[in-house]
Design a protein around this motif. Sequence first.
Motif: not given
Length: 551
Positions: A292-303, A461-464, A490-498
């Motif tokens: 499971l890969w996670a790519f996080q930027s300032e506006a969006v998180v994608v798994f 790492e905190r997002t994971l 996971l992508s939607l929930l992490a992005t909403l959290k941002l």
Amino acid sequence: MNLAAHSDPHPSTPSAVDSAHPSAPPPRCDLCPLLAENLELRQQAGYWKSMHQRAGTRVLELQAELELLRAQLRLRERQLFGRKAEPAPTHPPDPSTVLPSPEPPRPCGQQRGRPSPPRRDYSHLPVVLRELELPADQQQCPQCGQPFTSFPGTADSELLELEVRAYRRRYRRHRYRPTCQCGCQPGIVTAPGPAKLIPKCQLGVSLWVTVLLDKFAFGRPTQRLLADLASHGLDLSAGTLTDGLQRLVPLFQPLYEALVAKSRQMDHWHADETRWLVFVSLPDKSGHRWYLWAFQSEAVVVFVLDPGRAHDVPEEHLGAAATGILNVDRYSAYKALPQVKSGHILLAFCWAHQRRDFLGAAADWPTEQEWALSWVTAIGELYHLNDRRLEVREDSEAFEQRDQDLRMAVAAFQRRWEVEGAEPQLHPARRKTLSSLREHWPGLTLFVEHPEIPMDNNTVERTLREPVVGRKNYAGSRALWSGQLLVQMLSLLATLKLWSLNPRLWLTAYLEACAQAGGCVPADPSRWLPWNLSAEQQRAWASEPTAQDST
């Protein structure tokens, strides 16, 4: 011994005995055996001396090998039984293993002389009034028996309560009969039924929101959720939930693709990966371990869920035209990216991982503890100076001064590892740690020229942590569609959290729109993305209601 008595005074003249017996042996010499014995003893002494040297060398080699094996054993014990995170110690540390600190540690709790933290505001919650009165037998004077009379006003107090209940929402669809004779509307006209998220399904939107959050936001397995619902009187089957979750996958797919597209437009990412089990047999893969890969930027998180852990996964996600900075650990797959080799993406390596190397050396090699902890202190100083620099980013003069302080500390740090790394007889623990430091130094110091880049990769790492909790509780995914729903949620929930949006409110609004569309994706799903929301929607779905919302 008198050698002259045995010597021949005329060696060139044959004696009478020699002439009479030409084949007789020469006279016996007592010195020859001693010389031979001396030579043999010298040879044996040299042999045993060399053997002793070889044995001593071998002993040193075995001692070094034993220390290495002990260090590896301590490492494996830490990996198997030790803490995965680095929390503060719960007991006082050993004074002999801790370097003296220039400042005493700050005590926990409320600090003297500082204002108390404000109390949490719950005025946005609805109020349920309950009147409390004295019992009738207590509404009188206990001595004379005269009754009490009412006094204006009340003494109010509040308790926070949570009421969860399952109920049936019954829709009474009224029917109508035409009174005209036009014939265009024959028969009886009935009011339309309620909008359903899944056709022919009794479960409403609020229940599906609860299921999605319970599983993907809070990491609770489906069986525990079913048991919890049963305690409220709602007995559902696992097959009903499984079938419904599979039907929800197409509803979130357009949003997931929009998140991926948004991620490719960014120029700074955090990336990390962790194992994930997918219990599906593939012809070209043995076992069930996926990643499971996670790519996080300032506006969006994608798994991204993929069977492999090679560089093709981040390469495909970022796109061939990606340019920017990628915060990562020291995993070789990121170094093998074509975008990195071409120079379009710069790798910013993680100081937290480098710090763990020194902490690991201190734990695995007791003799190197003081040396390793001194490096940990030096790394902490770099963190401190960088934080001081970022505090005054808006003040150019102050920022320049603190930036120079940081650069001087980084230069001194570099000189130290260069000097220590050049020592000929370097301890294995030091050689390994300093070699890694030398190899990753350009990426470790990228934050100096780019203040917007953090020093570590702890953000992703905190997002994971949330999927890791789910992995521990429900092991993994049982089907490919389940893995697809996993990365979507996971992508939607992490992005909403941002974006500081309440996932329950957002999911409720989006799934209700899907239900109004007949169980399909709304006409314009892009308007549901956090960066496209109106100011009114952001206030309505905010994680923490503002004072204006609570009035």
